[in-house]
Design a protein around this motif. Structure first.
Motif, short mmCIF file in Angstrom:
data_model
loop_
_atom_site.label_atom_id
_atom_site.label_comp_id
_atom_site.label_asym_id
_atom_site.label_seq_id
_atom_site.Cartn_x
_atom_site.Cartn_y
_atom_site.Cartn_z
N ALA A 81 0.44 2.30 -11.87
CA ALA A 81 0.95 1.64 -13.08
C ALA A 81 2.05 0.65 -12.71
O ALA A 81 2.11 -0.46 -13.25
CB ALA A 81 1.48 2.68 -14.07
N MET A 82 2.93 1.04 -11.79
CA MET A 82 3.96 0.12 -11.32
C MET A 82 3.34 -1.10 -10.65
O MET A 82 3.86 -2.21 -10.75
CB MET A 82 4.89 0.84 -10.34
CG MET A 82 5.84 1.83 -10.99
SD MET A 82 7.18 1.00 -11.88
CE MET A 82 8.20 2.43 -12.29
N GLY A 83 2.23 -0.88 -9.95
CA GLY A 83 1.56 -2.00 -9.30
C GLY A 83 0.99 -2.99 -10.30
O GLY A 83 1.11 -4.20 -10.13
N VAL A 84 0.37 -2.48 -11.37
CA VAL A 84 -0.16 -3.36 -12.42
C VAL A 84 0.99 -4.13 -13.08
O VAL A 84 0.89 -5.33 -13.35
CB VAL A 84 -0.95 -2.56 -13.46
CG1 VAL A 84 -1.34 -3.43 -14.65
CG2 VAL A 84 -2.21 -1.96 -12.81
N LEU A 132 -1.08 -7.88 -1.32
CA LEU A 132 -0.92 -6.43 -1.24
C LEU A 132 -2.03 -5.71 -2.00
O LEU A 132 -2.58 -4.70 -1.51
CB LEU A 132 0.45 -6.03 -1.79
CG LEU A 132 1.66 -6.45 -0.95
CD1 LEU A 132 2.94 -6.30 -1.75
CD2 LEU A 132 1.73 -5.62 0.32
N VAL A 133 -2.35 -6.19 -3.20
CA VAL A 133 -3.40 -5.56 -4.00
C VAL A 133 -4.74 -5.69 -3.29
O VAL A 133 -5.52 -4.73 -3.20
CB VAL A 133 -3.45 -6.18 -5.41
CG1 VAL A 133 -4.68 -5.68 -6.17
CG2 VAL A 133 -2.18 -5.84 -6.18
N ALA A 134 -5.03 -6.90 -2.77
CA ALA A 134 -6.30 -7.11 -2.09
C ALA A 134 -6.41 -6.27 -0.83
O ALA A 134 -7.49 -5.77 -0.49
CB ALA A 134 -6.47 -8.59 -1.76
N TRP A 135 -5.29 -6.07 -0.12
CA TRP A 135 -5.32 -5.37 1.16
C TRP A 135 -5.21 -3.86 1.01
O TRP A 135 -5.90 -3.11 1.70
CB TRP A 135 -4.17 -5.86 2.05
CG TRP A 135 -4.40 -5.59 3.50
CD1 TRP A 135 -4.10 -4.46 4.20
CD2 TRP A 135 -5.02 -6.47 4.44
NE1 TRP A 135 -4.46 -4.58 5.51
CE2 TRP A 135 -5.04 -5.81 5.69
CE3 TRP A 135 -5.54 -7.76 4.35
CZ2 TRP A 135 -5.55 -6.40 6.84
CZ3 TRP A 135 -6.05 -8.34 5.49
CH2 TRP A 135 -6.06 -7.66 6.72
N GLY A 139 2.76 -1.28 -6.22
CA GLY A 139 3.78 -0.49 -6.90
C GLY A 139 4.93 -0.14 -5.98
O GLY A 139 6.10 -0.24 -6.38
N PHE A 140 4.63 0.28 -4.74
CA PHE A 140 5.69 0.56 -3.77
C PHE A 140 6.52 -0.70 -3.49
O PHE A 140 7.75 -0.66 -3.45
CB PHE A 140 5.08 1.06 -2.45
CG PHE A 140 4.42 2.40 -2.56
CD1 PHE A 140 5.04 3.45 -3.22
CD2 PHE A 140 3.18 2.62 -1.98
CE1 PHE A 140 4.43 4.69 -3.31
CE2 PHE A 140 2.56 3.86 -2.07
CZ PHE A 140 3.19 4.90 -2.74
N TRP A 141 5.84 -1.81 -3.28
CA TRP A 141 6.51 -3.09 -3.00
C TRP A 141 7.38 -3.51 -4.19
O TRP A 141 8.54 -3.90 -4.01
CB TRP A 141 5.44 -4.14 -2.71
CG TRP A 141 5.94 -5.51 -2.39
CD1 TRP A 141 6.23 -6.51 -3.28
CD2 TRP A 141 6.19 -6.06 -1.09
NE1 TRP A 141 6.64 -7.64 -2.62
CE2 TRP A 141 6.62 -7.39 -1.27
CE3 TRP A 141 6.06 -5.57 0.20
CZ2 TRP A 141 6.93 -8.23 -0.21
CZ3 TRP A 141 6.38 -6.39 1.27
CH2 TRP A 141 6.81 -7.70 1.07
N GLY A 142 6.82 -3.41 -5.39
CA GLY A 142 7.56 -3.82 -6.57
C GLY A 142 8.80 -2.98 -6.81
O GLY A 142 9.88 -3.49 -7.10
#
Length: 438
Positions: free
Chosen positions: A44-47, A249-252, A259-262
């Motif tokens: 969810a954090m990633g989205v 990040l999402v593609a890889w 989410g971790f990155w954000g």
């Protein structure tokens, strides 16, 4: 509104006012962040991070950055024309963002596309009103608006996350709550910045422009064209860098990696947001009226002070980053702490650079800063891509630090030795100031 610069607060007083407001604004997100992280999954954090980076990329160019010229306006009629021009450009950007959101969604780059026009409207209006209040030296109102913006966002995210957690299973589909909360908080923050009321009131300013107002808006657009032609692409590419990084990040590695990155960057850059915004908002008008000698001295002092704080921040993250993130946010977020350790050198350099963006604006060096920023943005994305390929998520983070630290070092060295500091800000048609952080 009168432009009584002689009665303006000192740099120290203005900075402390904004710093205190910013500290309070950051307090709630910092305190509530661990609870929010436990209510929403990394996916969810990633989205949310995907949406936020796209929205920021569009919103930063919404007004073509003309609001950045407001503190430089000598007369009220010039400021009113700039304000009217900026708000009309935001309205155009909102209209354009609707079909753009659909296209990006179809391409798979934008979740929750229906919310993009609302995000552009709230963020674009707020950034205009912040500079409007800055020109009036309403630093207390600016501080209060930041409390409402950041504190309100955290409270709303917590409340919505709790409601979702209590009623339905949360996951990536719950990201709408994370997305909606900052928009609502930005709208509330705008209410604190509605004063001073422009001549004739807001209704008169926003209704269809008279011939006289159209002429004055065109004149200001020509006079400060570098904000649109140089500063806007500069700021746009800076936010596009973030959007491309998240897309990589999402593609890889998927939504969770984003989410971790954000989460890591949101908390690591919180000190830069707190200190940098306060220092830059107070530094900008100070540089606009300073002599070349005084301007150089102030910039070097700011860099030295921020550098000392950045060194402590970097060492803490290198030594205890993973442990801190696991303790504060829970075991699922330890990987965000590993990212924090890898990004620590970059974060330290960024902490110093964040408030210095206004220096090249005040010194008429926006073209140089734009060229340098292009180099930095390309280097950031390429380093991240190569690092992801060679070493996964952590490899990408270490590669970013390895490339960006020497880049920022060159930037600091050049500002400290800048040879052509203007004696006074431009007050006649000609090159105008404008740039962002490289």
């Amino acid at each position: 509104m009168t432009n009584a610069r002689g009665g303006a607060p000192s740099l120290v007083g203005a900075t402390l006012t904004l710093l205190m407001g910013g500290a309070l604004a950051q307090l709630l997100p910092l305190l509530l962040g661990p609870f929010i992280a436990r209510l929403f999954t990394p996916a969810a954090m990633g989205v949310f991070t995907q949406f936020a980076t796209v929205a920021a990329t569009v919103a930063v160019a919404a007004s073509l950055r003309y609001e950045q010229a407001l503190p430089l306006a000598r007369a009220d009629d010039e400021a009113h024309a700039l304000l009217a021009l900026s708000l009309r450009l935001v309205a155009v950007a909102v209209l354009v963002s609707a079909p753009l959101a659909w296209l990006l969604h179809v391409a798979g780059w934008l979740p929750w596309p229906a919310l993009l026009p609302l995000a552009v409207a709230s963020a674009g209006t707020l950034q205009v009103l912040m500079l409007w209040a800055n020109r009036a030296h309403r630093f207390r109102a600016l501080a209060a608006s930041r409390v409402v913006q950041y504190g309100g966002m955290a409270l709303l995210q917590l409340a919505l996350g709790w409601a979702l957690w209590r009623s339905v299973a949360s996951g990536a589909q719950a990201a709408w709550a994370l997305i909606l909360a900052p928009m609502a908080a930005q709208v509330l923050a705008c209410l604190w910045l509605m004063r001073p009321v422009p001549a004739g009131g807001w209704a008169k300013l926003l209704r269809p422009a008279s011939a006289d107002l159209r002429d004055r808006m065109r004149a200001q657009a020509r006079r400060h064209k570098d904000f649109a032609l140089i500063n806007t692409p500069h700021a746009f590419l800076g936010t596009l860098q973030d959007a491309l990084a998240v897309a990589l990040l999402v593609a890889w590695s998927g939504d969770a990696a984003a989410g971790f990155w954000g989460l890591a960057l949101r908390y690591l850059k919180a000190p830069a947001t707190l200190v940098g915004s306060a220092v830059s908002q107070a530094l900008y008008p100070r540089l606009a009226g300073a002599t070349p000698q005084e301007a150089r001295r102030v910039v070097r002092q700011v860099m030295a002070l921020l550098g000392g704080v950045a060194l402590v921040l970097t060492l803490v993250l290198l030594v205890a980053g993973p442990w801190l993130f696991e303790r504060i946010f829970g075991a699922p977020w330890r990987q965000a702490g590993e990212l924090a350790r890898a990004l620590a050198p970059y974060i330290g350099a960024h902490f110093v650079a964040a408030p210095l963006a206004v220096v090249t604006m005040a010194w008429g060096a926006q073209a140089w800063a734009f060229r340098l920023a292009l180099v930095g943005q390309v280097a950031f994305v390429v380093a991240l891509a190569l690092g992801l390929r060679a070493g996964g998520l952590l490899g990408g983070a270490w590669a970013v630090s390895a490339v960006m630290v020497p880049y920022f070092g060159w930037y600091f060295w050049r500002l400290a030795r800048w040879p052509d500091v203007p004696a006074s800000p431009p007050a006649a048609p000609g090159p105008a100031m404008g740039s962002g952080t490289p």
